[in-house]
Enzyme design. Structure first.
Site, PDB file in Angstrom:
ATOM      1  N   GLU A  10       0.821  -1.202   0.000  1.00  0.00           N
ATOM      2  CA  GLU A  10       0.000   0.000   0.000  1.00  0.00           C
ATOM      3  C   GLU A  10       0.863   1.264   0.000  1.00  0.00           C
ATOM      4  O   GLU A  10       0.600   2.219  -0.742  1.00  0.00           O
ATOM      5  CB  GLU A  10      -0.929   0.004   1.215  1.00  0.00           C
ATOM      6  CG  GLU A  10      -1.904  -1.159   1.257  1.00  0.00           C
ATOM      7  CD  GLU A  10      -1.353  -2.374   1.992  1.00  0.00           C
ATOM      8  OE1 GLU A  10      -2.162  -3.139   2.541  1.00  0.00           O
ATOM      9  OE2 GLU A  10      -0.110  -2.550   2.020  1.00  0.00           O
TER      10      GLU A  10
ATOM     11  N   ALA B  93      19.027 -41.535  -8.280  1.00  0.00           N
ATOM     12  CA  ALA B  93      20.476 -41.752  -8.405  1.00  0.00           C
ATOM     13  C   ALA B  93      20.702 -43.218  -8.735  1.00  0.00           C
ATOM     14  O   ALA B  93      19.819 -44.069  -8.537  1.00  0.00           O
ATOM     15  CB  ALA B  93      21.197 -41.389  -7.111  1.00  0.00           C
TER      16      ALA B  93
END
Length: 381
Positions: A54, A171
């Site tokens: 604001e 992996a």
């Protein structure tokens, strides 16, 4: 006014500019319009301690030489009414003599929680709050899912990131994983790191890979904190994570253990780490207690980048909210490490039920965002 049209689109776009900037504050955008629907000011929340949306929009209007008297402010989250790091935004709007404030959603922070709206109305300003199921309200809550989680559930929003082959291996059996996915996916992963308040990994990853786990591949105004789950305080004093992160930015390092050792703790803290002992009955780190502790340290979104064992613990304890998966167009076959080591399950019903949020190509890979079913119910409460 149609909520899906200007200025709500503009206000939400402005809020998104705070994505990796405003933590731990919410990501908020503000648009100022005249009675003729002319935009005269735009703002978004700055870094913690800096101006909120604001105030930035009011400054923007002032810079343009525009009067804010009688304008309408569209704000994606209820203006604050309390003194925190900055003065209340309500006071700034009142002083600017705006005529109306339209709020997309109320602030879940108990220090605000409707008090901002009440304060504006008491000053004679017309206030409109969108319906909770409106598009703009839903978008604002989604943009601030971690902030809402911390305020409502008292825990961060936990996002588990995994890079894997199409058959689910992260992996090879001997631990080789660099690189399953391509450069575009790795860069995108750093963008998701950047939006988080903290990145978490386990001691296994620290010992095996010696990672930095900072944000390097994208520009960032701040580095997320680093969290290490290290039951026996095995983090080496020479670990790369203690080096200054990229972009010349600082970060906090939190190491959670189950077996504190005073001499090692003192050495780690001399390097800048904060060591917290939170044991569970099994002699491991109490992950649930750790989440509550991280919330008390203003962590909104927690980004997990760990191995399959620690990932499995998070899933097994029901603490994962969302998965961020990068899937490579390759198969690694038998013997690869999975995404999360939990189970074995006795029935299909025991599997972790997910709901796809998005599936998008990123380079040659796919990015899948999948949310654990029911974990976002607090956004609609």
């Amino acid at each position: 006014m149609d909520e899906t049209s200007h200025p709500w689109n503009s206000a939400l776009e402005a809020a998104a500019c705070s994505l990796s900037l405003s933590n731990p504050n919410p990501r908020v955008g503000c648009i100022l319009t005249t009675a003729e629907s002319r935009h005269i000011g735009t703002g978004h929340t700055q870094q913690a301690g800096g101006p909120h949306a604001e105030v930035m929009a009011l400054r923007d209007a002032q810079t343009r030489g525009e009067s804010t008297a009688g304008v309408t402010a569209y704000v994606t989250l209820e203006p604050c009414s309390h003194h925190g790091r900055t003065p209340p935004c309500c006071d700034a709007l009142i002083a600017a003599k705006v005529a109306k404030v339209v709020v997309s959603t109320l602030d879940p922070n108990p220090l605000v929680a409707g008090q901002g709206v009440a304060r504006l109305r008491a000053a004679g300003i017309e206030v409109e709050v969108l319906a909770a199921d409106s598009a703009a309200a839903r978008a604002s809550r989604e943009l601030n899912i971690g902030f809402f989680s911390r305020m409502v559930r008292k825990t961060p929003w936990v996002r588990m990131k995994v890079a894997a082959s199409l058959d689910g291996s992260t992996a090879l059996g001997k631990g080789v994983s660099q690189w399953i996915t391509g450069e575009a996916a790795r860069t995108d992963g750093h963008a998701w790191r950047a939006r988080a308040c903290a990145v978490l990994t386990g001691i296994g990853t620290v010992l095996e890979d010696d990672p930095m786990l900072d944000v390097r591949l994208v520009d960032t105004p701040r580095q997320p904190h680093l969290v290490i789950v290290d039951s026996r305080l095995e983090t080496p004093l020479t670990a790369r994570l203690f080096q200054a992160p990229a972009h010349g930015l600082t970060r906090k390092i939190f190491i959670y253990c189950a077996e504190p050792e005073p001499r090692k703790q003192q050495a780690l803290e001399a390097l800048g780490a904060t060591v917290i002992a939170l044991p569970n009955p099994q002699g491991k780190v109490d992950l649930n207690a750790m989440l509550h502790d991280l919330a008390s340290r203003e962590v909104n979104e927690l980004h997990l980048e760990a191995g399959h064992k620690l990932n499995g613990s998070w899933v097994r304890e029901g603490l994962v909210d969302e998965l961020l998966l990068y899937l490579a167009p390759t198969l690694l076959g038998v013997g690869g490490m999975g995404m999360a080591g939990f189970g074995p399950l006795q029935s299909l019903d025991e599997g972790l039920a997910l709901a796809f949020q998005s599936v998008d190509p990123v380079g040659d890979d796919l990015r899948v965002v999948a949310r654990v079913r029911g974990r976002d119910d607090f956004l609609r409460a």
